[in-house]
Design a protein around this motif. Sequence first.
Motif, PDB file in Angstrom:
ATOM      1  N   SER A  74      44.816   3.037  43.619  1.00 37.25           N
ATOM      2  CA  SER A  74      46.086   3.716  43.421  1.00 37.25           C
ATOM      3  C   SER A  74      47.023   2.820  42.620  1.00 37.25           C
ATOM      4  N   GLY A  75      47.419   3.279  41.436  1.00 36.63           N
ATOM      5  CA  GLY A  75      48.375   2.509  40.657  1.00 36.63           C
ATOM      6  C   GLY A  75      48.063   2.490  39.181  1.00 36.63           C
ATOM      7  N   ALA A 272      52.288  13.038  37.423  1.00 29.71           N
ATOM      8  CA  ALA A 272      51.188  12.264  36.838  1.00 29.71           C
ATOM      9  C   ALA A 272      51.190  10.826  37.333  1.00 29.71           C
ATOM     10  N   VAL A 273      49.994  10.313  37.587  1.00 31.81           N
ATOM     11  CA  VAL A 273      49.844   8.869  37.758  1.00 31.81           C
ATOM     12  C   VAL A 273      50.311   8.183  36.484  1.00 31.81           C
ATOM     13  N   ALA A 274      49.883   8.731  35.340  1.00 29.82           N
ATOM     14  CA  ALA A 274      50.310   8.215  34.045  1.00 29.82           C
ATOM     15  C   ALA A 274      50.066   9.272  32.976  1.00 29.82           C
ATOM     16  N   ASP A 275      50.986   9.339  32.034  1.00 32.52           N
ATOM     17  CA  ASP A 275      50.837  10.152  30.835  1.00 32.52           C
ATOM     18  C   ASP A 275      50.845   9.240  29.621  1.00 32.52           C
ATOM     19  N   MET A 300      60.627   8.720  36.614  1.00 26.43           N
ATOM     20  CA  MET A 300      59.437   8.129  36.011  1.00 26.43           C
ATOM     21  C   MET A 300      59.754   6.743  35.446  1.00 26.43           C
ATOM     22  N   SER A 301      58.747   5.904  35.372  1.00 27.76           N
ATOM     23  CA  SER A 301      58.844   4.629  34.654  1.00 27.76           C
ATOM     24  C   SER A 301      58.367   4.865  33.231  1.00 27.76           C
ATOM     25  N   GLU A 302      59.138   4.393  32.252  1.00 30.67           N
ATOM     26  CA  GLU A 302      58.831   4.656  30.852  1.00 30.67           C
ATOM     27  C   GLU A 302      58.628   3.338  30.098  1.00 30.67           C
ATOM     28  N   PHE A 358      55.049   5.484  20.992  1.00 31.87           N
ATOM     29  CA  PHE A 358      54.308   6.051  22.107  1.00 31.87           C
ATOM     30  C   PHE A 358      54.993   5.671  23.411  1.00 31.87           C
ATOM     31  N   MET A 359      54.608   6.344  24.476  1.00 28.73           N
ATOM     32  CA  MET A 359      55.138   6.029  25.799  1.00 28.73           C
ATOM     33  C   MET A 359      54.026   6.118  26.835  1.00 28.73           C
ATOM     34  N   PHE A 360      53.930   5.086  27.695  1.00 31.55           N
ATOM     35  CA  PHE A 360      53.144   5.150  28.912  1.00 31.55           C
ATOM     36  C   PHE A 360      54.132   5.539  30.014  1.00 31.55           C
ATOM     37  N   GLU A 361      54.049   6.761  30.507  1.00 31.05           N
ATOM     38  CA  GLU A 361      54.994   7.245  31.517  1.00 31.05           C
ATOM     39  C   GLU A 361      54.272   7.381  32.840  1.00 31.05           C
ATOM     40  N   SER A 362      54.874   6.874  33.927  1.00 36.53           N
ATOM     41  CA  SER A 362      54.189   6.870  35.212  1.00 36.53           C
ATOM     42  C   SER A 362      55.143   7.215  36.343  1.00 36.53           C
TER      43      SER A 362
END
Length: 415
Positions: A74-75, A272-275, A300-302, A358-362
């Motif tokens: 998880s993570g 989402a866990v991550a997008d 969300m964390s961005e 780009f973005m890693f969103e979580s």
Amino acid sequence: MWCLPFSWLYRIRPSVVHDPFKALTQSTFTNDFRACPPNPNQLRWQPFDLPKNPADFVEGLATVCGAGDPKARSGVAVHVYACNQSMKNKCFYNADGDFLIVPQTGDLHILTEFGQLHVQPREILVVQVHMSVPLAGNGMLVTFQQGMRFSVQVSAPSRGYILEVFNTHFQLPDLGPIGANGLANPRDFLSPVAWFEDVDSVDYLVVSKFQGSLFSSRQDHSPFDVVAWHGNYYPYKYDLAKFMVVNAVSFDHADPSIFTVLTCPSNTPGVAVADFVIFPPQWSVQEHTFRPPWYHRNCMSEFMGLLYGRYQAKEEGFAPGGASLHSMMTPHGPDQEAFEKASCVELRPTKLEGTMAFMFESSFSMAVTQWGQNGCSKLDGSYYRCWQGLRKNFDPNWKPQQTEEPLTSPEIIQS
């Protein structure tokens, strides 16, 4: 119809033929996200350094931020890589989760158990991924799924970003009312070119990421001795230039979810866990509105990066090869220059060109590592100043025309 992701590999020797694994020291690569105290501030990093000394892909890995625990499956984790030499008689695999690799500069030629992939900047690579639809076509992104062995070859200094997920695998987002076509189309994903290697009497190093730590084992033959395979579990790449943008055409800046290339869903519907989200060249045609992203706080964390060009909401200070992290419920948005420019510009159809962010969103609240905070020496301590010049524009006596918006700063809070 969905089926369990798996592949059959027909190899010259079983992969079990190797010496015992031993711990391998790598001080900049970690899944321990408790070492640094929490930091809710907006964070920005100047471009991460290319290596000055010889370093291959594994030696050039460094962790910026993350959350969760691979032992509990998880993570997420966000890493960067910077390398200037190929992995020689050496391969890597991740027992903890999937790697989504986004090159920023320098081509990567990747040897895998499934064949070879050549990945260029503006492409992504996924190592360990299952798509619920067939993959074929042309690509630029790479994903390596859990357990897949690969070796990275380079011909010039290379740098990029990695999104790691521990929970499940990446997949295409549900298109819903968009319909059958749009965003990343299945036909544009590429699988490896068939290839195998039958090499004996070599000292071959196998590096394993297991429960957040690195280990190494030696064997006397190449791990890429798979002469045939079939299944639906394999690495792939995708060309970001083939992404079909779906955009707002009337008013308001749409949610970044319309730019989702791949998602790793959680057990909670809609979360989402991550997008993995991109902001590619596109037409902007909204009217009576504020075109850049709203000022916002959300759940969300961005983590954002820039592959090339300029990002419309941060034209200065946010450079290719750098990054930013806006943690959940910490306010952020366009800098002063972008706000003033967007507030006064004539609203006519405009094409955003020459850029790819780009973005890693979580949904996980990501913590910054010791390397991200202090070790890389790239953290921009003056980032907060880009908003300090924002002025009050509100006039209680101003009466708008029928088609005009009040002169206030738009802001959204979203959960």
